[in-house]
Design a protein around this motif. Structure first.
Motif, short mmCIF file in Angstrom:
data_model
loop_
_atom_site.label_atom_id
_atom_site.label_comp_id
_atom_site.label_asym_id
_atom_site.label_seq_id
_atom_site.Cartn_x
_atom_site.Cartn_y
_atom_site.Cartn_z
N THR A 1 -3.86 -1.11 -8.40
CA THR A 1 -5.19 -0.51 -8.43
C THR A 1 -5.18 0.72 -7.55
OG1 THR A 1 -6.19 -2.70 -8.71
CG2 THR A 1 -7.65 -0.91 -8.00
N LEU A 2 -5.81 1.79 -8.03
CA LEU A 2 -5.87 3.06 -7.29
C LEU A 2 -7.32 3.35 -6.93
CD1 LEU A 2 -3.96 6.28 -8.18
CD2 LEU A 2 -6.44 6.40 -7.86
N VAL A 3 -7.56 3.69 -5.65
CA VAL A 3 -8.89 4.07 -5.18
C VAL A 3 -8.78 5.36 -4.36
CG1 VAL A 3 -9.95 1.77 -5.18
CG2 VAL A 3 -8.60 2.49 -3.22
N ALA A 4 -9.86 6.15 -4.29
CA ALA A 4 -9.80 7.44 -3.59
C ALA A 4 -11.13 7.77 -2.94
CB ALA A 4 -9.41 8.54 -4.58
N THR A 5 -11.06 8.61 -1.90
CA THR A 5 -12.25 9.16 -1.24
C THR A 5 -11.90 10.56 -0.75
OG1 THR A 5 -13.96 8.73 0.41
CG2 THR A 5 -11.69 8.30 1.08
N SER A 6 -12.92 11.38 -0.48
CA SER A 6 -12.70 12.77 -0.04
C SER A 6 -13.22 13.00 1.36
CB SER A 6 -13.39 13.73 -1.01
OG SER A 6 -12.80 13.67 -2.30
N VAL A 7 -12.54 13.85 2.10
CA VAL A 7 -12.97 14.25 3.45
C VAL A 7 -13.16 15.76 3.43
CG1 VAL A 7 -12.33 14.39 5.88
CG2 VAL A 7 -11.76 12.33 4.55
N PHE B 1 0.84 -1.20 0.00
CA PHE B 1 0.00 0.00 0.00
C PHE B 1 0.88 1.25 0.00
CE2 PHE B 1 -2.42 -3.34 2.10
CZ PHE B 1 -3.70 -3.20 1.58
N SER B 2 0.41 2.27 -0.68
CA SER B 2 1.04 3.60 -0.60
C SER B 2 -0.07 4.65 -0.61
CB SER B 2 2.02 3.82 -1.74
OG SER B 2 1.38 3.73 -3.00
N TRP B 3 0.19 5.81 0.04
CA TRP B 3 -0.85 6.83 0.24
C TRP B 3 -0.40 8.19 -0.29
CZ3 TRP B 3 -5.72 6.06 2.32
CH2 TRP B 3 -5.94 4.83 2.97
N ARG B 4 -1.41 8.93 -0.79
CA ARG B 4 -1.27 10.37 -1.05
C ARG B 4 -2.45 11.06 -0.38
NH1 ARG B 4 -1.08 11.28 -7.23
NH2 ARG B 4 -2.07 9.22 -7.31
N TYR B 5 -2.18 12.14 0.33
CA TYR B 5 -3.24 12.81 1.09
C TYR B 5 -2.90 14.30 1.23
CZ TYR B 5 0.22 11.76 4.73
OH TYR B 5 1.38 11.65 5.44
N ILE C 1 -7.65 -11.10 3.15
CA ILE C 1 -8.06 -9.71 3.27
C ILE C 1 -6.86 -8.91 3.78
CG2 ILE C 1 -9.10 -10.15 5.54
CD1 ILE C 1 -11.01 -7.80 4.95
N SER C 2 -6.42 -7.93 2.98
CA SER C 2 -5.28 -7.07 3.34
C SER C 2 -5.80 -5.66 3.53
CB SER C 2 -4.21 -7.09 2.25
OG SER C 2 -3.77 -8.41 2.00
N GLN C 3 -5.34 -4.98 4.58
CA GLN C 3 -5.84 -3.65 4.88
C GLN C 3 -4.71 -2.69 5.26
OE1 GLN C 3 -8.87 -4.33 7.94
NE2 GLN C 3 -10.46 -3.89 6.42
N SER C 4 -4.91 -1.44 4.89
CA SER C 4 -4.05 -0.36 5.35
C SER C 4 -4.96 0.73 5.92
CB SER C 4 -3.22 0.21 4.19
OG SER C 4 -2.35 1.22 4.64
N VAL C 5 -4.71 1.10 7.18
CA VAL C 5 -5.56 2.07 7.87
C VAL C 5 -4.74 3.31 8.21
CG1 VAL C 5 -7.06 2.51 9.84
CG2 VAL C 5 -6.95 0.20 8.85
N MET C 6 -5.20 4.47 7.73
CA MET C 6 -4.56 5.74 8.04
C MET C 6 -5.41 6.48 9.07
SD MET C 6 -3.91 9.09 5.63
CE MET C 6 -2.61 8.35 4.68
N TYR D 1 -8.09 11.65 -0.41
CA TYR D 1 -7.19 10.62 0.11
C TYR D 1 -7.12 9.48 -0.92
CZ TYR D 1 -7.08 13.06 4.54
OH TYR D 1 -6.87 14.01 5.52
N ILE D 2 -5.92 9.24 -1.42
CA ILE D 2 -5.71 8.27 -2.51
C ILE D 2 -4.86 7.10 -2.01
CG2 ILE D 2 -4.81 7.90 -4.84
CD1 ILE D 2 -5.14 10.93 -5.27
N CYS D 3 -5.38 5.89 -2.21
CA CYS D 3 -4.66 4.67 -1.81
C CYS D 3 -4.28 3.90 -3.08
CB CYS D 3 -5.54 3.81 -0.91
SG CYS D 3 -4.85 2.17 -0.52
N THR D 4 -3.00 3.57 -3.22
CA THR D 4 -2.52 2.76 -4.35
C THR D 4 -2.14 1.38 -3.82
OG1 THR D 4 -1.68 4.71 -5.50
CG2 THR D 4 -0.84 2.57 -6.21
N THR D 5 -2.75 0.35 -4.38
CA THR D 5 -2.46 -1.03 -3.97
C THR D 5 -1.75 -1.74 -5.11
OG1 THR D 5 -4.58 -1.86 -4.79
CG2 THR D 5 -4.53 -1.07 -2.52
N LYS D 6 -0.80 -2.61 -4.76
CA LYS D 6 0.00 -3.26 -5.80
C LYS D 6 0.32 -4.70 -5.41
CE LYS D 6 3.23 -0.79 -7.68
NZ LYS D 6 4.50 -0.05 -7.92
N ASN D 7 0.18 -5.62 -6.39
CA ASN D 7 0.67 -6.98 -6.24
C ASN D 7 1.45 -7.34 -7.50
OD1 ASN D 7 -1.16 -7.73 -8.25
ND2 ASN D 7 -2.63 -8.63 -6.82
#
Length: 371
Positions: A361-367, A301-305, A332-337, A350-356
């Motif tokens: 795969t890149l997913v995002a949500t807004s706060v 996992f890697s994050w941009r925020y 089930i793999s998780q990364s919690v910020m 908040y953008i989470c990049t997951t890699k295998n």
């Protein structure tokens, strides 16, 4: 009148003599060539055929060094007694090797490889049953410092180190997980140290011996039991049993837990969710990035925020196996910020990049700020 007749007779005699000499000469010449050119024996010269160069397709470049400088060109398999040093040679000025992986994993100093001018030499001292496996070599094609494997030159031999006390190839793992997928065969890796050993497959619960028909389930001494089309009913705990020709007590292998996998191979299947998408200053919230995937597939996992590089955050990664449906296992793999004591800079995307190993795969949500 008499003089004219005399000269005529002389000339006639000379003509006759000349004809006789030519006839004798002709016969002599013919006699010198009684053997006709077409029947003359001659040495047959066959064109020289060059030997196949080392490593050419169809010819093994792998040999075993025996006593007194003798060499044995190796075939598909070889059975040896443990304890005696193994020396293999592979023809070529630049050679690559493969051997049982645990020798690298444990950095085993019993193994040494030396490249000589015309061949490469592999030496394994004090070999044991655990060293049973495939040994192979190939020619490396190099352009400067970059080298690649020449697939047409690969030679491989499976070597058994037969040990009457170790019927199964020893393993550092005493309980191994095997993942069953509907789209490819699964292998229960209970390999033996002697191809002549009789092996059977057993399930713990319910206690039973599994029928091996050679089609749906087959056995290969170099690999183990192979299930061609895994199904949910194959899941459970298994072990293998080997019968020795010299002992009455059978030997039991490592235990294997077979889990049926639901999620197919591919890039991570990821989702993202914030504990709240609207927060006030001073609040605390978290953003969770979740991936469902194959049980043994590692995910990073890697994050941009918004506050990256300016605001301290806490990030925790974890994974676990879960059961979904009947007999299906998923990782089930998780990364919690966690963002504590919210400030204005924390509002945004908040953008989470997951890699295998299959992709990312890149997913995002807004706060946002709560009025």
């Amino acid at each position: 009148m008499k003089l004219w007749l005399f000269f005529t007779l002389v000339l006639l005699w000379l003509e006759v003599q000349n004809g006789v000499c030519q006839q004798v000469k002709h016969k002599k010449e013919a006699g010198e060539n009684r053997i006709r050119p077409g029947r003359k024996r001659a040495k047959v010269r066959y064109p020289k055929v060059k030997e196949k160069e080392a490593g050419s397709k169809g010819q093994s470049i792998l040999t075993q060094v025996l006593d007194k400088g003798r060499f044995l060109r190796l075939g598909e398999s070889l059975s040896l007694n443990p304890g005696k040093t193994l020396e293999l040679r592979c023809k070529g000025t630049k050679i690559g090797w493969a051997y049982p992986s645990y020798l690298d994993t444990f950095n085993d100093n019993r193994l040494s490889i030396t490249q000589h001018e015309r061949y490469s030499q592999l030496i394994l001292t004090s070999p044991s049953a655990a060293d049973t496996g495939e040994y192979s070599c190939w020619v490396l094609l190099c352009d400067g410092v970059e080298c690649e494997k020449d697939g047409d030159t690969t030679s491989a031999t499976y070597i058994y180190f037969t040990d009457k006390d170790e019927l199964f190839v020893p393993s550092a793992i005493h309980f191994e997980i095997i993942y069953l997928r509907p789209d490819k065969p699964a292998t229960i890796p209970c390999r033996v140290t002697n191809p002549k050993i009789k092996v059977s497959l057993h399930r713990e619960v319910p206690a039973e011996e599994i029928a091996v028909d050679g089609t749906q389930i087959s056995y290969n001494p170099t690999k183990g039991f192979i299930i061609q089309n895994p199904r949910p009913e194959h899941k459970g705990a298994y072990y293998c049993k080997a019968n020795s020709t010299t002992k009455t007590t059978p030997q039991i292998s490592t235990k294997y837990q077979l889990l049926y996998v639901e999620v197919p191979s591919g890039p991570p299947f990821a989702t993202i969710e914030a504990s709240s998408n609207t927060v006030r200053g001073g609040d605390i919230f978290n953003v969770t990035c979740t991936v469902l995937g194959e049980p043994e597939m590692n995910v990073s996992f890697s994050w941009r925020y918004p506050g990256l590089g300016q605001r301290p955050v806490s990030i925790h990664d974890s994974w676990r196996l879960i059961n979904r449906g009947v007999g299906h296992t998923t990782r089930i793999s998780q990364s919690v910020m966690i963002v504590d004591d919210v400030e204005t800079i924390d509002y945004g995307k908040y953008i989470c990049t997951t890699k295998n190993k299959n992709g990312e795969t890149l997913v995002a949500t807004s706060v946002k700020s709560r009025a």
